[in-house]
Design a protein around this motif. Structure first.
Motif, PDB file in Angstrom:
ATOM      1  N   PRO A   1      -2.212  11.542  -2.033  1.00 20.48           N
ATOM      2  CA  PRO A   1      -3.629  11.778  -1.774  1.00 20.48           C
ATOM      3  C   PRO A   1      -4.350  10.624  -1.076  1.00 20.48           C
ATOM      4  CG  PRO A   1      -3.315  11.188  -4.067  1.00 20.48           C
ATOM      5  CD  PRO A   1      -1.951  11.299  -3.468  1.00 20.48           C
ATOM      6  N   ARG A   2      -3.831   9.373  -1.207  1.00 20.27           N
ATOM      7  CA  ARG A   2      -4.414   8.234  -0.492  1.00 20.27           C
ATOM      8  C   ARG A   2      -3.511   7.020  -0.676  1.00 20.27           C
ATOM      9  NH1 ARG A   2      -9.376   6.761  -0.945  1.00 20.27           N
ATOM     10  NH2 ARG A   2     -10.279   8.708  -1.664  1.00 20.27           N
ATOM     11  N   ASP A   3      -3.910   5.903  -0.075  1.00 19.69           N
ATOM     12  CA  ASP A   3      -3.240   4.593  -0.155  1.00 19.69           C
ATOM     13  C   ASP A   3      -2.293   4.358   1.019  1.00 19.69           C
ATOM     14  OD1 ASP A   3      -4.552   3.697  -2.390  1.00 19.69           O
ATOM     15  OD2 ASP A   3      -2.973   4.301  -3.789  1.00 19.69           O
TER      16      ASP A   3
ATOM     17  N   ASP B   1       6.262   4.530  -4.561  1.00 18.43           N
ATOM     18  CA  ASP B   1       6.498   5.673  -3.691  1.00 18.43           C
ATOM     19  C   ASP B   1       5.747   5.501  -2.374  1.00 18.43           C
ATOM     20  OD1 ASP B   1       8.206   7.037  -5.332  1.00 18.43           O
ATOM     21  OD2 ASP B   1       6.672   8.315  -6.219  1.00 18.43           O
ATOM     22  N   LYS B   2       4.469   5.088  -2.451  1.00 15.81           N
ATOM     23  CA  LYS B   2       3.663   4.932  -1.243  1.00 15.81           C
ATOM     24  C   LYS B   2       4.194   3.799  -0.369  1.00 15.81           C
ATOM     25  CE  LYS B   2       1.036   8.332  -1.694  1.00 15.81           C
ATOM     26  NZ  LYS B   2      -0.329   8.265  -2.201  1.00 15.81           N
ATOM     27  N   LEU B   3       4.621   2.716  -0.992  1.00 22.45           N
ATOM     28  CA  LEU B   3       5.145   1.601  -0.217  1.00 22.45           C
ATOM     29  C   LEU B   3       6.464   1.987   0.455  1.00 22.45           C
ATOM     30  CD1 LEU B   3       4.334  -1.212   0.577  1.00 22.45           C
ATOM     31  CD2 LEU B   3       5.596  -2.116  -1.366  1.00 22.45           C
TER      32      LEU B   3
ATOM     33  N   VAL C   1       7.182   5.026   1.427  1.00 14.85           N
ATOM     34  CA  VAL C   1       6.767   5.860   2.554  1.00 14.85           C
ATOM     35  C   VAL C   1       6.326   4.983   3.717  1.00 14.85           C
ATOM     36  CG1 VAL C   1       5.035   7.516   3.364  1.00 14.85           C
ATOM     37  CG2 VAL C   1       6.112   7.841   1.140  1.00 14.85           C
ATOM     38  N   PHE C   2       5.550   3.947   3.419  1.00 16.04           N
ATOM     39  CA  PHE C   2       5.059   3.036   4.452  1.00 16.04           C
ATOM     40  C   PHE C   2       6.226   2.388   5.196  1.00 16.04           C
ATOM     41  CE2 PHE C   2       2.964  -1.020   5.808  1.00 16.04           C
ATOM     42  CZ  PHE C   2       1.961  -0.455   6.582  1.00 16.04           C
ATOM     43  N   PHE C   3       7.204   1.884   4.451  1.00 14.33           N
ATOM     44  CA  PHE C   3       8.382   1.280   5.082  1.00 14.33           C
ATOM     45  C   PHE C   3       9.151   2.309   5.906  1.00 14.33           C
ATOM     46  CE2 PHE C   3       8.055  -2.403   2.219  1.00 14.33           C
ATOM     47  CZ  PHE C   3       8.432  -3.410   3.088  1.00 14.33           C
ATOM     48  N   THR C   4       9.305   3.505   5.370  1.00 14.59           N
ATOM     49  CA  THR C   4      10.047   4.553   6.071  1.00 14.59           C
ATOM     50  C   THR C   4       9.390   4.901   7.398  1.00 14.59           C
ATOM     51  OG1 THR C   4      10.863   5.497   3.992  1.00 14.59           O
ATOM     52  CG2 THR C   4      10.880   6.931   5.929  1.00 14.59           C
ATOM     53  N   VAL C   5       8.071   5.085   7.365  1.00 13.01           N
ATOM     54  CA  VAL C   5       7.343   5.436   8.582  1.00 13.01           C
ATOM     55  C   VAL C   5       7.423   4.311   9.610  1.00 13.01           C
ATOM     56  CG1 VAL C   5       5.048   5.934   9.508  1.00 13.01           C
ATOM     57  CG2 VAL C   5       5.783   7.014   7.388  1.00 13.01           C
ATOM     58  N   LEU C   6       7.252   3.072   9.148  1.00 14.73           N
ATOM     59  CA  LEU C   6       7.332   1.939  10.070  1.00 14.73           C
ATOM     60  C   LEU C   6       8.737   1.823  10.670  1.00 14.73           C
ATOM     61  CD1 LEU C   6       5.314  -0.957   8.381  1.00 14.73           C
ATOM     62  CD2 LEU C   6       4.554   0.672  10.098  1.00 14.73           C
ATOM     63  N   TRP C   7       9.747   2.028   9.825  1.00 18.29           N
ATOM     64  CA  TRP C   7      11.126   1.921  10.314  1.00 18.29           C
ATOM     65  C   TRP C   7      11.401   2.987  11.378  1.00 18.29           C
ATOM     66  CZ3 TRP C   7      14.954  -1.371  10.472  1.00 18.29           C
ATOM     67  CH2 TRP C   7      16.229  -0.924  10.811  1.00 18.29           C
ATOM     68  N   GLU C   8      10.942   4.205  11.142  1.00 17.68           N
ATOM     69  CA  GLU C   8      11.141   5.287  12.104  1.00 17.68           C
ATOM     70  C   GLU C   8      10.516   4.943  13.452  1.00 17.68           C
ATOM     71  OE1 GLU C   8       9.315   8.615  10.258  1.00 17.68           O
ATOM     72  OE2 GLU C   8      10.953   8.979   8.836  1.00 17.68           O
ATOM     73  N   ARG C   9       9.378   4.265  13.430  1.00 18.74           N
ATOM     74  CA  ARG C   9       8.616   4.038  14.658  1.00 18.74           C
ATOM     75  C   ARG C   9       8.924   2.692  15.324  1.00 18.74           C
ATOM     76  NH1 ARG C   9       4.774   7.380  16.361  1.00 18.74           N
ATOM     77  NH2 ARG C   9       3.353   6.678  17.990  1.00 18.74           N
ATOM     78  N   TYR C  10       9.145   1.654  14.508  1.00 22.89           N
ATOM     79  CA  TYR C  10       9.255   0.310  15.078  1.00 22.89           C
ATOM     80  C   TYR C  10      10.559  -0.408  14.733  1.00 22.89           C
ATOM     81  CZ  TYR C  10       4.225   1.172  15.258  1.00 22.89           C
ATOM     82  OH  TYR C  10       2.995   1.726  15.470  1.00 22.89           O
ATOM     83  N   GLY C  11      11.432   0.230  13.969  1.00 21.55           N
ATOM     84  CA  GLY C  11      12.639  -0.456  13.541  1.00 21.55           C
ATOM     85  C   GLY C  11      13.927   0.136  14.040  1.00 21.55           C
ATOM     86  N   ARG C  12      14.092   1.413  13.840  1.00 17.88           N
ATOM     87  CA  ARG C  12      15.374   2.065  14.122  1.00 17.88           C
ATOM     88  C   ARG C  12      15.838   1.842  15.559  1.00 17.88           C
ATOM     89  NH1 ARG C  12      14.878   7.795  12.157  1.00 17.88           N
ATOM     90  NH2 ARG C  12      13.476   7.918  13.943  1.00 17.88           N
ATOM     91  N   ASP C  13      14.922   1.939  16.512  1.00 16.17           N
ATOM     92  CA  ASP C  13      15.289   1.818  17.928  1.00 16.17           C
ATOM     93  C   ASP C  13      14.973   0.442  18.510  1.00 16.17           C
ATOM     94  OD1 ASP C  13      16.094   4.506  17.899  1.00 16.17           O
ATOM     95  OD2 ASP C  13      14.057   5.189  18.337  1.00 16.17           O
ATOM     96  N   TYR C  14      14.598  -0.500  17.660  1.00  8.42           N
ATOM     97  CA  TYR C  14      14.240  -1.839  18.126  1.00  8.42           C
ATOM     98  C   TYR C  14      14.990  -2.887  17.303  1.00  8.42           C
ATOM     99  CZ  TYR C  14      10.354   0.508  20.498  1.00  8.42           C
ATOM    100  OH  TYR C  14       9.598   1.337  21.297  1.00  8.42           O
TER     101      TYR C  14
END
Length: 355
Positions: A195-197, A245-247, A249-262
């Motif tokens: 719901p937030r965070d 859980d939220k943290l 998610v935060f790491f997962t999203v960042l990894w998908e966008r700025y980590g996996r291909d860099y």
């Protein structure tokens, strides 16, 4: 005729505080706006207040409903259904100062290079009677921990070679002002954070790819402090399953966008994870049930970033007798509270795949 600015304001259980929030929008010196009130399954008292204003100001205020629970879903729906070129976000218990829309619009309308504008705020007591702190620059200014965390996130943009990299910042949702089409291009807010965070910080990251940020150095909003019960509950739940859980998610999203291909960002991710593991681990050392987990996380931080002597120092402290922990980990007395952290979750967090 469509308004220039849409103020998107989700509401849930604010009760009569919502009336003050709406009044602060009605009092804006810049008047070419609409207010989009987003009912996120609100309490009947809060919903009644919203209906009353929508009925009284039908040419300025629209009332819509978002059934999916969470402020992220509510904000996204409000943005998509808004009619203005520019979006101003606020919360159902906060107050816009009369010049907020005018000042933010003037800056963003004159700066096509910018993706987002924020502002300072005054911290207001829950009862609305006292200004507790004036001219606060935001949630991510001040402490060394916050500044270090922000520096790691900024470093993730280096492979993108952005000309506006030095304007990077993180802002809380209630102070944001941006163009609707830019937010849609960025993908709006990620509903995985409901719901937030952390949703606002992750949204800032994607918006920053599309343009620079600017923080207006004056207070244009009153941000209402939480009541005592809410503050106690949040503190009690600071390191529970929901927070982890939220943290994750935060790491997962960042990894998908700025980590996996860099690959060049992989060391930054290791530093970022080590930073959080050490901070969380040291905090958990104050709980009688948290010492095992805290020690494991600090040990993992040392493994990820062995050249950082701070983490070795934290690990060394864990070997001292428990009677010395209050002084070493800076707390008054050991807490006997139960903590909502199971072994599976803590190991998943400890071993987030980052390279």
């Amino acid at each position: 005729m469509k308004p220039i600015i849409s103020v998107v304001l989700p509401f849930y259980r604010e009760g009569q505080l919502l009336a003050s929030a709406i009044d602060s929008v009605l009092s804006q010196t810049f008047q070419d706006w609409e207010l989009v009130l987003v009912d996120n399954n609100a309490s009947e008292e809060t919903r009644h207040t919203a209906r009353s204003y929508a009925d009284s100001y039908p040419e300025k205020i629209r009332l819509i409903h978002e059934p999916e629970q969470g402020v992220i879903s509510a904000r996204n729906t409000g943005i998509l259904q808004s009619q203005g070129e520019f979006i101003a976000l606020s919360d159902g218990d906060d107050l816009l100062k009369p010049e907020r829309l005018k000042r933010q619009y003037e800056v963003l309308a004159s700066r096509p290079d910018l993706a987002m504008v924020a502002c300072h705020y005054d911290l207001l007591s829950y009862d609305g009677q006292t200004v507790l702190e004036e001219n606060c620059p935001g949630f991510t200014h001040g402490s060394q921990n916050i500044l270090e965390w922000k520096s790691y996130l900024k470093a993730l943009f280096q492979p993108l070679h952005l000309n506006h990299i030095e304007s990077f910042d993180l802002f809380g949702s209630p102070f944001l002002f941006f163009r609707k089409d830019v937010a849609i291009k960025a993908g709006l807010m990620d509903k995985r954070f409901n719901p937030r965070d952390l949703e606002d910080f992750e949204f800032c990251m994607r918006m920053f790819e599309l343009g620079g940020f600017y923080l207006i150095p004056e207070s244009l909003q009153f941000y209402r402090a939480e009541n005592a019960d809410t503050r106690r509950n949040k503190h009690k739940d600071k390191h529970t399953k929901m927070t982890l859980d939220k943290l994750q998610v935060f790491f997962t999203v960042l990894w998908e966008r700025y980590g996996r291909d860099y690959p060049e960002n992989h060391p930054v991710f290791r530093s970022l994870l080590a930073f959080h593991l050490n901070n969380f681990g040291c905090y958990l050392m104050r709980f009688s049930q948290g010492k095992k987990i805290g020690t494991a996380w600090i040990r993992r931080a040392v493994f990820l970033k062995p050249q950082d002597l701070r983490y070795w120092k934290s690990l060394t402290k864990t070997f001292f007798p428990r009677s010395m922990h209050p002084r070493l980990f800076d707390y008054a007395s050991e807490k006997l509270n139960s903590i909502d952290l199971d072994d599976k979750l803590t190991m998943e967090f400890c071993n987030i795949k980052i390279y």
